[in-house]
Design an enzyme around this catalytic site. Structure first.
Site, PDB file in Angstrom:
ATOM      1  N   GLU A  81       0.757  -1.016   0.006  1.00  0.00           N
ATOM      2  CA  GLU A  81       0.090   0.097   0.037  1.00  0.00           C
ATOM      3  C   GLU A  81       0.919   1.338  -0.101  1.00  0.00           C
ATOM      4  O   GLU A  81       0.508   2.175   0.524  1.00  0.00           O
ATOM      5  CB  GLU A  81      -0.815  -0.073   1.166  1.00  0.00           C
ATOM      6  CG  GLU A  81      -1.908  -0.982   1.250  1.00  0.00           C
ATOM      7  CD  GLU A  81      -3.203  -0.916   2.169  1.00  0.00           C
ATOM      8  OE1 GLU A  81      -4.206  -0.514   1.781  1.00  0.00           O
ATOM      9  OE2 GLU A  81      -2.879  -1.116   3.226  1.00  0.00           O
ATOM     10  N   HIS A 102      -4.926   0.402  10.705  1.00  0.00           N
ATOM     11  CA  HIS A 102      -6.173  -0.454  10.831  1.00  0.00           C
ATOM     12  C   HIS A 102      -6.716  -0.347  12.228  1.00  0.00           C
ATOM     13  O   HIS A 102      -7.286  -1.212  12.681  1.00  0.00           O
ATOM     14  CB  HIS A 102      -6.008  -1.719  10.481  1.00  0.00           C
ATOM     15  CG  HIS A 102      -5.213  -2.202   8.942  1.00  0.00           C
ATOM     16  ND1 HIS A 102      -4.382  -2.993   8.832  1.00  0.00           N
ATOM     17  CD2 HIS A 102      -5.312  -1.122   7.900  1.00  0.00           C
ATOM     18  CE1 HIS A 102      -3.781  -2.885   7.875  1.00  0.00           C
ATOM     19  NE2 HIS A 102      -4.438  -1.848   7.053  1.00  0.00           N
TER      20      HIS A 102
HETATM   21 MN    MN Z   1      -4.199  -1.334   5.118  1.00  0.00          MN
END
Ligand code: MN
Length: 240
Positions: A81, A102
């Site tokens: 990412e 997260h």
């Molecule tokens: Mn992520």
């Protein structure tokens, strides 16, 4: 670090500390990442190789360009990412540091479409509320990861001028003007989420007004060093 343009050693060490602090404070676990814009070249940024944040050392820090390419072609595995960071740095010249996580209390907000709003002065940086992003709106069914430049650019557009964007079914991304500030914002986004969830069970919440949020954010920015010193001491004590 490995890279074709050497970054400031102090900046790299601060980025290493940021990785360890974010783990110590419960914002990241095995996943999640923090980056900083390169001090010598605004078209590049520094980010660890694909490694759990708590384990990151200076030798793990790589230099990327805004296409998410490992400039020195080290052959190390990159975070899938990294396009989150690349496309936000491209879209937001004011941004100097980015955290993607997260962290759990933020997830219900993204899932329900509710914004995080500043419930106390420490979260004044949330302003009039968080931005929202949904990968499904861009590509339909997916693994929800921001795994290419197209998704990174869509996320950066959703972030707009906000300091935090909620990612439905995934997590959140916060931005700041320094490593210390973005770490502070990542920690207090999670705290604000927990408090906001609790307060909503009691009744209607009176959030900071946009004016209060701006004033509180400016005041807090002058005090981040105090918290940073504490967070820094906690992780360095654990290294011994
Ligand atoms: Mn992520």
């Amino acid at each position: 670090m490995t890279g074709s343009v050497q970054a400031d050693a102090g900046l790299i060490e601060k980025l290493v500390l940021a990785n360890q602090i974010l783990y110590d404070q419960g914002v990241v676990d095995g996943l999640g990442h923090v980056s900083v814009r390169h001090d010598q070249n605004p078209g590049r940024f520094l980010l660890s190789r694909n490694r759990a944040p708590a384990l990151v050392q200076a030798a793990d820090i790589l230099c990327y360009d805004l296409d998410g390419v490992d400039v020195a072609n080290t052959g190390q595995r990159s975070y899938l990412e990294r396009f989150i960071h690349a496309e936000i740095y491209r879209a937001r010249p004011d941004v100097q540091a980015v955290v993607h996580s997260h962290s759990p209390n933020v997830i219900p907000f993204g899932a329900t479409g509710q914004r995080l709003r500043p419930i106390f002065h420490m979260a004044g940086f949330l302003g009039s509320g968080t931005a929202r992003f949904d990968t499904h709106d861009v590509v339909g069914d997916s693994d929800l990861l921001i795994g290419n430049a197209e998704l990174g650019a869509a996320l950066a557009r959703a972030l707009d001028s906000c300091s935090c964007v909620l990612m439905r079914g995934h997590g959140s991304t916060v931005v700041g003007t320094s490593i210390e500030q973005v770490v502070y914002r990542a920690i207090y986004s999670e705290v604000n989420a927990r408090l906001q969830l609790n307060a909503c069970t009691l009744g209607e919440v009176k959030y900071l007004t946009p004016g209060e949020a701006d004033l509180a954010a400016a005041s807090n920015d002058t005090q981040i060093g105090r918290s940073w010193e504490l967070w820094w001491k906690q992780v360095t004590d654990k290294r011994r």
